[in-house]
Enzyme design. Structure first.
Site, mmCIF file in Angstrom:
data_model
loop_
_atom_site.group_PDB
_atom_site.id
_atom_site.type_symbol
_atom_site.label_atom_id
_atom_site.label_comp_id
_atom_site.label_asym_id
_atom_site.label_seq_id
_atom_site.Cartn_x
_atom_site.Cartn_y
_atom_site.Cartn_z
ATOM 1 N N ARG A 178 0.777 -1.175 0.022
ATOM 2 C CA ARG A 178 0.023 0.083 0.063
ATOM 3 C C ARG A 178 0.824 1.357 0.129
ATOM 4 O O ARG A 178 0.442 2.229 0.566
ATOM 5 C CB ARG A 178 -0.838 0.211 1.183
ATOM 6 C CG ARG A 178 -1.986 -1.074 1.432
ATOM 7 C CD ARG A 178 -2.734 -0.899 0.269
ATOM 8 N NE ARG A 178 -3.784 -2.161 0.164
ATOM 9 C CZ ARG A 178 -3.446 -3.494 -0.348
ATOM 10 N NH1 ARG A 178 -2.358 -3.470 -0.908
ATOM 11 N NH2 ARG A 178 -4.176 -4.484 -0.188
ATOM 12 N N SER A 229 -10.650 -0.600 3.142
ATOM 13 C CA SER A 229 -10.062 -0.720 4.453
ATOM 14 C C SER A 229 -9.668 0.543 5.302
ATOM 15 O O SER A 229 -9.100 1.274 4.447
ATOM 16 C CB SER A 229 -8.998 -1.764 4.556
ATOM 17 O OG SER A 229 -9.702 -2.877 3.840
ATOM 18 N N GLU A 304 -5.067 3.595 6.149
ATOM 19 C CA GLU A 304 -4.928 3.519 4.653
ATOM 20 C C GLU A 304 -5.428 4.651 3.969
ATOM 21 O O GLU A 304 -5.512 4.952 2.909
ATOM 22 C CB GLU A 304 -5.577 2.161 4.568
ATOM 23 C CG GLU A 304 -5.203 1.860 3.050
ATOM 24 C CD GLU A 304 -5.440 0.298 2.757
ATOM 25 O OE1 GLU A 304 -5.227 -0.544 3.306
ATOM 26 O OE2 GLU A 304 -5.967 -0.005 1.492
HETATM 27 C C1 FAD Z 1 -15.700 -1.020 -1.039
HETATM 28 C C2 FAD Z 1 -14.100 -0.784 -1.235
HETATM 29 C C3 FAD Z 1 -13.109 -1.758 -1.519
HETATM 30 C C4 FAD Z 1 -11.907 -1.624 -1.344
HETATM 31 N N1 FAD Z 1 -10.897 -2.660 -1.656
HETATM 32 C C5 FAD Z 1 -9.698 -2.330 -1.898
HETATM 33 C C6 FAD Z 1 -8.746 -3.368 -2.048
HETATM 34 O O1 FAD Z 1 -8.990 -4.423 -1.834
HETATM 35 N N2 FAD Z 1 -7.563 -3.117 -2.193
HETATM 36 C C7 FAD Z 1 -7.161 -1.931 -2.177
HETATM 37 O O2 FAD Z 1 -5.849 -1.714 -2.205
HETATM 38 N N3 FAD Z 1 -7.812 -0.702 -2.170
HETATM 39 C C8 FAD Z 1 -9.200 -1.038 -1.740
HETATM 40 N N4 FAD Z 1 -10.096 0.172 -1.808
HETATM 41 C C9 FAD Z 1 -9.505 1.447 -2.013
HETATM 42 C C10 FAD Z 1 -9.633 2.105 -3.238
HETATM 43 O O3 FAD Z 1 -10.549 1.460 -4.161
HETATM 44 C C11 FAD Z 1 -8.174 1.962 -3.990
HETATM 45 O O4 FAD Z 1 -7.484 2.792 -2.961
HETATM 46 C C12 FAD Z 1 -8.097 2.831 -5.139
HETATM 47 O O5 FAD Z 1 -6.916 2.665 -5.785
HETATM 48 C C13 FAD Z 1 -8.710 4.236 -5.139
HETATM 49 O O6 FAD Z 1 -8.562 4.987 -6.275
HETATM 50 P P1 FAD Z 1 -9.178 6.236 -6.559
HETATM 51 O O7 FAD Z 1 -8.952 6.837 -8.211
HETATM 52 O O8 FAD Z 1 -10.487 6.574 -6.153
HETATM 53 O O9 FAD Z 1 -8.211 7.395 -5.879
HETATM 54 P P2 FAD Z 1 -8.615 8.488 -4.871
HETATM 55 O O10 FAD Z 1 -9.320 8.080 -3.739
HETATM 56 O O11 FAD Z 1 -9.213 9.513 -5.676
HETATM 57 O O12 FAD Z 1 -7.170 9.181 -4.633
HETATM 58 C C14 FAD Z 1 -6.185 8.383 -3.540
HETATM 59 C C15 FAD Z 1 -5.077 8.943 -3.493
HETATM 60 O O13 FAD Z 1 -4.305 8.841 -4.684
HETATM 61 C C16 FAD Z 1 -3.815 9.978 -5.352
HETATM 62 N N5 FAD Z 1 -4.175 10.040 -6.681
HETATM 63 C C17 FAD Z 1 -5.092 9.683 -7.625
HETATM 64 N N6 FAD Z 1 -4.792 9.920 -8.881
HETATM 65 C C18 FAD Z 1 -3.511 10.116 -8.827
HETATM 66 C C19 FAD Z 1 -2.618 10.489 -10.027
HETATM 67 N N7 FAD Z 1 -2.991 10.718 -11.310
HETATM 68 N N8 FAD Z 1 -1.212 10.867 -9.789
HETATM 69 C C20 FAD Z 1 -0.820 11.203 -8.473
HETATM 70 N N9 FAD Z 1 -1.753 10.818 -7.180
HETATM 71 C C21 FAD Z 1 -3.189 10.344 -7.536
HETATM 72 C C22 FAD Z 1 -4.775 11.143 -4.553
HETATM 73 O O14 FAD Z 1 -4.086 12.408 -4.526
HETATM 74 C C23 FAD Z 1 -5.122 10.275 -3.379
HETATM 75 O O15 FAD Z 1 -3.871 10.662 -2.473
HETATM 76 C C24 FAD Z 1 -11.453 -0.307 -1.688
HETATM 77 C C25 FAD Z 1 -12.388 0.834 -1.456
HETATM 78 C C26 FAD Z 1 -13.590 0.595 -1.378
HETATM 79 C C27 FAD Z 1 -14.582 1.623 -1.336
#
Ligand code: FAD
Length: 315
Positions: A178, A229, A304
């Site tokens: 992570r 999480s 996280e």
């Molecule tokens: C029901 C559920 C289940 C999940 N299960 C998992 C799992 O099994 N494993 C897991 O790892 N995660 C899980 N997650 C968390 C989430 O899905 C991941 O972290 C996902 O990768 C987030 O992507 P996002 O585009 O929504 O990022 P965001 O939430 O929009 O951003 C997260 C971070 O990434 C940064 N970021 C985004 N895009 C860029 C970019 N282009 N350049 C630089 N920084 C950037 C943002 O600044 C922020 O700090 C889960 C979430 C939910 C709601």
């Protein structure tokens, strides 16, 4: 409303060619459905818009924060004093080399998986059910079932702190559990080439369905407002990484609630917005959970989920 730089929106329009939105409620941009108003908001739909908007914010020392789909974020009740830049730059292409896929950072993970199924490429099955964009996933090296996205990244293009678009290889990201270097260097991730391997379409689909089934058994369904999480799985003194949910279960987390925020009954490591929760409710509940785990097991849980406080800024 930030009044420190009243001419910023004009500069933005002149440079990026599109207007900034003012006073935008952030609760629609995080799956937690929590958050007050950001002073400014911009949704980039091309790499040029994305890089120009970030370079302009940096040049004017205007606070900014980049988001993907908001599945790992908790916004502040007071919103954000600056500009939220949503990356909606998406697209996937197959490279000349059979096993390679190139994806832009704003591409939904769901699209990436579907593309690899269509091309009969195996590797991304573990991503099924993880919501968000490629950018968010690379930022935190998203993973499940023993795999994480960094393992498949071959090379990428980023916008670095010097404002240059540069190509980097996998090693640059220093992927760990992570974690990627993006959270330390504040580069903007623009696109990546992923290396998969040839597989059988039906086997890939069956593997995906198996993974989704495992998730359904203890993860909240899509309509539940949460950010996945809440805590990372901690490492024990002997180096073993263990499930945070185990410790949370033992301190009775599933019965805990602060205001509208509660721990999900099916999984002790999910804090959910049960009923009009505020960010403060979530933070207070998380603090209580951490405190109890520390007291009983002498273990410090690390968040996280990323909390963006209203007054913070990307350095
Ligand atoms: C029901 C559920 C289940 C999940 N299960 C998992 C799992 O099994 N494993 C897991 O790892 N995660 C899980 N997650 C968390 C989430 O899905 C991941 O972290 C996902 O990768 C987030 O992507 P996002 O585009 O929504 O990022 P965001 O939430 O929009 O951003 C997260 C971070 O990434 C940064 N970021 C985004 N895009 C860029 C970019 N282009 N350049 C630089 N920084 C950037 C943002 O600044 C922020 O700090 C889960 C979430 C939910 C709601």
């Amino acid at each position: 409303m930030s009044s420190k730089k009243p001419d910023f929106p004009e500069h933005f329009l002149d440079n990026v060619g599109k207007p900034l939105k003012k006073s935008v409620l952030l609760n629609g941009y995080s799956n937690f459905k929590i958050g007050g108003k950001a002073d400014y908001f911009f949704e980039a739909t091309s790499i040029l818009e994305l890089t120009k908007s970030i370079l302009l914010a940096r040049e004017h020392s205007f606070p900014y924060f980049i988001i993907g789909a908001g599945y790992n974020l908790l916004f502040d009740d007071d919103g954000f004093r600056g500009i939220i830049i949503k990356n909606n730059v998406k697209g996937i292409t197959k490279r000349e080399k059979e096993e390679e896929i190139e994806a832009l950072a704003g591409t939904p993970l769901r699209g990436l998986i579907q593309f690899s199924i269509d091309k009969g490429l195996s590797g991304f099955e573990f991503l099924a059910g993880i919501p968000g964009t490629v950018g968010g996933a690379v930022f935190s090296n998203a993973g499940a079932f023993g795999n994480s996205i960094g393992e498949f990244l071959k090379n990428a293009e980023i916008l670095n702190r010097k404002g240059k678009r540069v190509k980097v290889k996998r090693d640059y990201f220093e992927f760990r559990y992570r974690h990627s270097v993006l959270s330390e260097k504040y580069d903007v991730f623009l696109r990546a080439v992923f290396e998969l391997h040839q597989g059988d379409k039906e086997e890939i689909k069956a593997h995906i369905e198996e993974n989704l089934e495992k998730r359904r058994s203890n993860h909240p369904p899509e309509e539940v407002a949460c950010a996945g999480s809440y805590f990372k799985n901690p490492v024990l003194p002997d180096g073993e990484r263990v499930s945070a949910a185990n410790f949370l279960d033992k301190i009775g987390a599933k019965d805990m609630r602060v205001g509208g925020a509660a721990v999900y009954r099916g999984h002790a490591n999910f804090i959910i917005n049960k009923e009009k929760a505020s960010a403060q409710d979530v933070l207070r509940l998380a603090k209580e959970l951490k405190g109890r785990v520390r007291e009983r097991f002498d273990i410090d849980l690390e968040e996280e989920v990323i909390f963006l406080s209203a007054g913070s800024s990307t350095p």
